[in-house]
Enzyme design. Structure first.
Site, mmCIF file in Angstrom:
data_model
loop_
_atom_site.group_PDB
_atom_site.id
_atom_site.type_symbol
_atom_site.label_atom_id
_atom_site.label_comp_id
_atom_site.label_asym_id
_atom_site.label_seq_id
_atom_site.Cartn_x
_atom_site.Cartn_y
_atom_site.Cartn_z
ATOM 1 N N ALA A 234 36.899 40.392 37.154
ATOM 2 C CA ALA A 234 38.228 40.071 36.630
ATOM 3 C C ALA A 234 39.116 39.593 37.773
ATOM 4 O O ALA A 234 39.091 40.152 38.857
ATOM 5 C CB ALA A 234 38.834 41.296 35.961
ATOM 6 N N LYS A 235 39.914 38.545 37.485
ATOM 7 C CA LYS A 235 40.796 38.008 38.522
ATOM 8 C C LYS A 235 41.803 39.069 38.984
ATOM 9 O O LYS A 235 42.323 39.009 40.074
ATOM 10 C CB LYS A 235 41.527 36.767 38.001
ATOM 11 C CG LYS A 235 40.600 35.554 37.854
ATOM 12 C CD LYS A 235 41.326 34.284 37.495
ATOM 13 C CE LYS A 235 40.336 33.136 37.347
ATOM 14 N NZ LYS A 235 40.908 31.875 36.915
ATOM 15 N N ARG A 236 42.085 40.032 38.110
ATOM 16 C CA ARG A 236 43.065 41.064 38.443
ATOM 17 C C ARG A 236 42.477 42.191 39.295
ATOM 18 O O ARG A 236 43.207 43.000 39.833
ATOM 19 C CB ARG A 236 43.646 41.688 37.161
ATOM 20 C CG ARG A 236 44.471 40.724 36.356
ATOM 21 C CD ARG A 236 44.711 41.245 34.952
ATOM 22 N NE ARG A 236 43.447 41.455 34.231
ATOM 23 C CZ ARG A 236 42.713 40.460 33.704
ATOM 24 N NH1 ARG A 236 43.104 39.212 33.812
ATOM 25 N NH2 ARG A 236 41.582 40.709 33.086
#
Ligand code: GLU
Length: 261
Positions: A234-236
């Protein structure tokens, strides 16, 4: 000459998965003495942010990547995508659609494809007067796939599971499918490298390439990096972010090695 590209959407910071995709394309070009391009796919202005573009460029440089020519930023080229849609519409290969997501989902029996419920074609059947009556409302442009397939000749992959995909909207430039194929042709990309999760979409891309007379590039699909438990990166998630690894003192060589380069 081989021309590859990395085409990130700036919806977040560069992570190990996107760094892998960039290094994959860059290595293919550089190993063959070819060209490597960097393109920012930011047509979805709701989700994309210029500060992510700046950070992605910086992280790619830190990783040791270089690219030929300047950056192509899709949001600056809306008129070019509009022109493609106008051409397709004039040839009867695109039509306006006013259906909401809920309208489409309400067709409980609608079969599903890679992008969810296949559009049942409601607006394809509207009369000119019915279309005129709704002209002021927001709409999407859809590809008339059945008409398109009468013009393309034999294809490598079957696009029918996608149905009449969205290729643009009233107030935004083209869709991912339209912009990615337009730009690959314009920029002379000869080898598209992308993750396996985008392999299916390549079927629709070939339709657009054949309709527009654009060359069909070679394709190579690479694996999608995952967490140890198999879930998508996930980019987060800070732990897989290039920025965070930099801050934690990792060297570019060590980060490249983490993804096998
Ligand atoms: N812009 C797309 C993405 O971020 C990838 C481009 C492509 O290879 O088609 O997923």
């Amino acid at each position: 000459m081989i021309v590859t590209r990395f085409a990130p959407s700036p919806t977040g910071l560069l992570h190990l998965g996107s760094a892998y995709a960039a290094l994959f394309a860059w290595t293919k070009a550089r190993a063959a003495g070819g060209r490597f391009l960097l393109r920012i796919e930011d047509i979805d202005t709701q989700r994309c942010r210029p500060d992510f573009t700046t950070a992605i460029v910086e992280d790619l440089r830190w990783l040791g990547l270089d690219w030929d020519g300047g950056l192509r930023i899709q949001s600056e080229h809306a008129a070019e995508y509009d022109a493609v849609i106008a051409t397709l519409a004039a040839r009867g290969l695109a039509y306006r659609c006013w259906c909401s997501r809920a309208d489409i989902q309400a067709h409980a029996s609608a079969p599903h494809g890679p992008e969810g419920a296949i559009y049942p074609g409601t607006c394809r059947l509207l009369s000119a007067a019915e279309q005129q009556a709704r002209a002021g409302e927001p709409f999407a442009w859809r590809l008339h796939l059945a008409a398109a397939l009468r013009e393309t000749g034999p294809l490598t992959r079957d696009p029918r599971p996608f149905g009449d995909v969205v290729i643009g909207r009233k107030h935004t430039p083209g869709s991912y499918h339209l912009c990615v194929t337009h730009d690959d042709a314009l920029q002379g990309v000869s080898l598209v490298t992308r993750a396996v999760d985008l392999e299916a979409a390549t079927a629709i891309h070939e339709v657009l390439q054949r309709l527009m007379g654009w060359p069909v590039p070679a394709y190579e699909f690479h694996r999608l990096l995952t967490n140890p438990d198999g879930t998508r990166l996930a980019k987060r998630d800070r732990s897989v972010g290039i920025r965070a690894l930099r801050e934690d003192g990792y060297s570019p060589a060590r980060v490249r090695a983490m993804v096998g380069f």
